[in-house]
Design an enzyme around this catalytic site. Structure first.
Site, PDB file in Angstrom:
ATOM      1  N   CYS A 164      10.053 -10.559   0.789  1.00  0.00           N
ATOM      2  CA  CYS A 164       9.227 -10.035   1.885  1.00  0.00           C
ATOM      3  C   CYS A 164       7.860  -9.585   1.406  1.00  0.00           C
ATOM      4  O   CYS A 164       7.150  -8.884   2.117  1.00  0.00           O
ATOM      5  CB  CYS A 164       9.944  -8.884   2.600  1.00  0.00           C
ATOM      6  SG  CYS A 164      10.272  -7.460   1.544  1.00  0.00           S
ATOM      7  N   HIS A 170      -4.486  -2.874  -0.167  1.00  0.00           N
ATOM      8  CA  HIS A 170      -4.165  -2.380   1.179  1.00  0.00           C
ATOM      9  C   HIS A 170      -4.948  -3.133   2.252  1.00  0.00           C
ATOM     10  O   HIS A 170      -4.374  -3.621   3.239  1.00  0.00           O
ATOM     11  CB  HIS A 170      -4.478  -0.882   1.255  1.00  0.00           C
ATOM     12  CG  HIS A 170      -4.220  -0.273   2.602  1.00  0.00           C
ATOM     13  ND1 HIS A 170      -5.177  -0.244   3.612  1.00  0.00           N
ATOM     14  CD2 HIS A 170      -3.102   0.288   3.132  1.00  0.00           C
ATOM     15  CE1 HIS A 170      -4.668   0.334   4.685  1.00  0.00           C
ATOM     16  NE2 HIS A 170      -3.412   0.671   4.423  1.00  0.00           N
TER      17      HIS A 170
END
Length: 852
Positions: A807, A431
């Site tokens: 992506c 993250h």
């Protein structure tokens, strides 16, 4: 040419450097080839013999060539030097040895012609170099040598003979044999091999050697040596730069000292231009000719002997990343090279250094630990240990480093406020890493050799030093180093040369590059970097703003569908404005919006104080809040109730988002902006999931058309991030306008490997050859790549016009872009600050194909 010359010239192993000699970089090295090019330009290059890679390899094994034959190519009284010639100058090589052939007899001869002091300096230098580099004696043995001239020479000879218990060799042939053997074996040493492999050289990289007649920078008349180049190595700007030292050899001038001169007239001291104006002009002319004919900015090593100029060597100018871009662009603008060649000369990775602040190359580094270099750039700040304190620091105008065990969605606002992030856990696609790259925030993750204490708000380095909240550190996200204190910085450099290069790259690239952008700031960065749209807008990040988080939590605690819709009505105008801003910034470029993806528990506080505040905000007993949070906790949230699963079981969220998208589209159209939004469904694994969401979204679109009296067009697609979605793409594609492969999660699921935990052992796996590369950094062509190919082939077979894209973070990796391009994908999408790297890599792939 006499027969002896011809014999050597035509010998591929020991080759006399002439205009037509059979010399190539791949067989004799870059230095040998450059010297041949200088000879072809009829520059005053001393006589030189080049030894091939195979010859040097044989020498290392004790099989020397005919050294007598080599020596016979030079005048009887000439001294020689030997320099390394590797295929790539960055790979290095053993140090040059000068003045081979110097002995007692030549000392007497040179004493008569150039003076005893100069002759003694030459002889002393050679003995010490020979002792250290050839005989491998300790340099300290010459510490006792004092004085100059004959006195120093006698002391040096005595020290050598005392240590070796033999006379210094007097034969030029004997000396040359020993030097060649020493340099060949040094290249094959373990340390040298590891060092060049770290610079990208193959394990079996060869070394050539060049034997060159010495030009004395010592003696009567104007004598000296130096280096000259026509550009500044830091900026790439035109500037005659270098140094010259009278009565010197080799690169003595670069070692500084009071006698070293500037080249051009300078108020700080004497200059070559003033002392020897004719020689200076000759050197400039030679350098200009080299630039034009060798088609590169070159640094020229020269010697002046009794006023006459000699060119000893030429090599490409060392350059910073900023200079590399300016040099390539300027050479193309001057017509020296083509635009395509200029693009090929800039490594995509160099652009990363231009886009971010970096630690100055000359700065002292007090390294206290290291981790994974997850997001490039460097920053200095005071340590803070939670997002609230990071925001408070930003409000006070104080730079801070956010330290977390690992970041979560709750930390996004703190990350935006911080100058850098440091985490104990995580990998290249964790993250913190993904968000850091997205917003251009320096980030080091997985710093496992540092002890983190969130309770005490300290970090402890491996050497025992303890750093507390408020202490100043520097985080280098380009190298993974953590430094004590503030380091000297070099600012980012996005100048006109960078913009010109990127425009040329955009014109050449044949696979589009979009950006992953979640905020208006991200979108503006993407536009500035020539992104051709947004390929991934992660809408969940929009809900973590403090003003929205409480509303989001109210929605989670609502017991009925109507209750959730009522709460989401308050979020609708905020979300609509988010999308309207994105459409305005991107103007008529495509914007792909991923519907809500994370599990809902990520929006709920895990700590006691946060749960107490939430209970007060919702006017609920704390026990009810705690019980509800515990009930939502999942064993494996990544594979749990998230993505399309959440959209089907809690449909009100997707309905609100779809309405916000369509109403923003109508508002943008009223401003003259043409938008056909792309709506992406995350974590799909079955066709029926797409059917259900498609029906719900179309119902919202129909309602907005009716309410607003305006047309609403959109494209619906799925994010292929489960292996099953890739395998069943043929069933899913007929319901879609596009398939966008999310390679972060697809890699996790294909490997059964957590991207957040992989950093703990990935370096060991790569080092031991389990994986060639970290699969989260470079796309795994064999495994994950096969899923991409199967999904693309099956999707296109059932829906020929479908758009294909990647992506995930691999979209910014040059090797991965090459795979996607070869597989027929339409575009890649990556973090905004990786867009220039992706565009340049795409352009280089297109140019390489065109050339081949």
């Amino acid at each position: 040419m006499n027969p002896k010359d011809a014999a050597v010239q035509n010998n591929p192993d020991t080759t006399l450097v002439t205009q037509t000699a059979p010399i190539a970089t791949a067989t004799h090295g870059g230095r040998a080839k450059c010297l041949q090019r200088l000879v072809r330009l009829e520059l005053p290059v001393p006589r030189t013999v080049a030894l091939s890679f195979s010859t040097v390899e044989a020498i290392a094994s004790g099989d020397l060539p005919d050294v007598d034959h080599i020596v016979d190519q030079f005048p009887t009284d000439a001294l020689l030097c030997v320099r390394p010639s590797s295929q790539d100058p960055d790979w290095g090589g053993p140090g040059a040895v000068l003045n081979i052939g110097m002995n007692d007899a030549r000392f007497e001869m040179f004493s008569n012609t150039m003076g005893e002091e100069a002759a003694a300096a030459i002889y002393t230098r050679f003995i010490q170099s020979y002792a250290i580099n050839v005989v491998r004696l300790d340099p300290d043995m010459f510490d006792e040598v004092e004085g100059e001239g004959k006195v120093a020479l006698d002391e040096t000879i005595a020290a050598y003979e005392q240590e070796t218990e033999e006379k210094f060799p007097q034969s030029r042939r004997t000396q040359l044999r020993a030097v060649l053997l020493s340099m060949a074996r040094a290249w094959n040493g373990t340390s040298a091999r590891l060092l060049r492999q770290a610079k990208g050289a193959p394990a079996d990289a060869g070394l050539g050697l060049v034997v060159q007649q010495m030009v004395f920078g010592l003696g009567a008349g104007h004598c000296g040596s130096g280096v000259l180049q026509l550009v500044n190595s830091d900026t790439g700007a035109p500037q005659v730069t270098g140094r010259y030292l009278s009565q010197s050899q080799g690169r003595d001038a670069l070692e500084g000292g009071s006698g070293s001169m500037f080249l051009t007239s300078d108020p700080r001291g004497p200059a070559l231009e003033d002392v020897l104006p004719e020689a200076f002009e000759t050197l400039k002319d030679h350098a200009t000719l080299m630039r034009r004919r060798l088609r590169a900015e070159m640094v020229m090593e020269f010697a002046i002997e009794d006023g006459a100029v000699h060119i000893l060597d030429g090599m490409r100018v060392s350059r910073s990343s900023r200079a590399a871009v300016r040099i390539a662009v300027t050479l193309a603008q001057d017509g020296v090279i083509s635009r395509e060649e200029a693009l090929m000369r800039v490594q995509p990775g160099l652009l990363t250094e231009l886009l971010h602040r970096q630690i100055d190359a000359t700065a002292r580094r007090d390294v206290i630990g290291f981790g994974i270099a997850a997001s490039p750039g460097a920053a200095t700040g005071r340590l803070v240990f939670d997002s609230a304190e990071a925001q408070a620091s930003a409000a006070r105008g104080e730079a801070c480093i956010l330290v977390r065990r690992e970041t979560s969605s709750e930390d996004v606002r703190g990350m935006h406020a911080a100058n850098a992030v440091l985490t104990e856990r995580g990998g290249i696609t964790s993250h913190a890493a993904v968000i850091g790259r997205g917003i251009g925030l320096p980030c080091v993750v997985g710093a496992s050799n540092i002890i983190f204490s969130q309770r005490d708000k300290t970090i402890t380095a491996a050497d025992g030093r303890v750093f507390r909240e408020g202490d100043e550190l520097t985080v280098d996200g380009s190298t993974g180093q953590i430094l004590a204190g503030a380091a000297k910085m070099q600012e980012a450099a996005l100048d006109d040369y960078f913009r010109t290069l990127m425009q040329w790259a955009t014109d050449c690239a044949d696979i589009k590059v979009r950006a992953n952008a979640d905020t208006p700031a991200d979108a503006r960065t993407a536009r500035n970097f020539n992104a051709e749209g947004i390929g991934l807008c992660r809408t969940e990040h929009m809900f973590f703003d403090q003003g929205r988080l409480t509303v989001m939590r109210e929605m989670i605690f609502a017991d009925t569908s109507d209750g959730r819709r009522a709460v989401l009505e308050r979020l609708l105008p905020m979300q609509r404005e988010d999308f309207t801003q994105l459409f305005r910034i991107m103007k008529d470029q495509p914007v792909c919006i991923r519907l809500f993806d994370p599990p809902l528990h990520e929006f709920l506080p895990m700590d006691a104080s946060g749960q107490r505040e939430l209970a007060e905000a919702l006017d609920l007993p704390r026990s009810d809040v705690t019980r509800r949070i515990e009930a939502m906790r999942e064993y494996n949230p990544m594979l749990g109730l998230r993505g399309v699963r959440l959209g089907i079981t809690v449909p009100e969220i997707y309905e609100m988002q779809a309405r916000a998208i369509f109403e923003a589209t109508v508002d943008a159209a009223a401003e003259g902006i043409t938008v056909v939004p792309e709506i992406m469904i995350p974590l799909v694994s079955a066709r029926r999931e797409v059917e259900l969401v498609q029906a719900a979204i179309e119902a919202v679109a129909a309602a907005v058309r009716l309410e607003r009296g305006a047309p609403v067009e959109y494209r619906l697609g799925v994010m292929v991030e489960t292996p099953r979605a890739a395998l069943r793409a043929g069933e899913i594609a007929p319901y879609c306008s596009f398939l966008s492969f999310g390679t972060n999660d697809l890699t996790q699921m294909a490997y059964g490997l957590s991207r957040d935990d992989a950093g703990r052992f990935m370096s060991d796996y790569v080092r031991q050859g389990v994986f060639d590369e970290d699969p989260f950094h470079t796309l795994d062509h064999d495994g994950v790549g096969e899923l991409l190919k199967l999904g693309a082939e099956r999707g296109r077979l059932s829906q020929p016009g479908i758009t294909l894209s990647v992506c995930g973070e691999h979209g910014g990796n040059p090797e991965s872009i090459g795979f996607c391009r070869a597989a027929g994908f339409d575009y890649v999408s990556c973090s905004p600050f990786r867009v220039p790297v992706a565009i340049l890599a795409s352009a280089q792939l297109a140019i390489a194909d065109k050339i081949s």
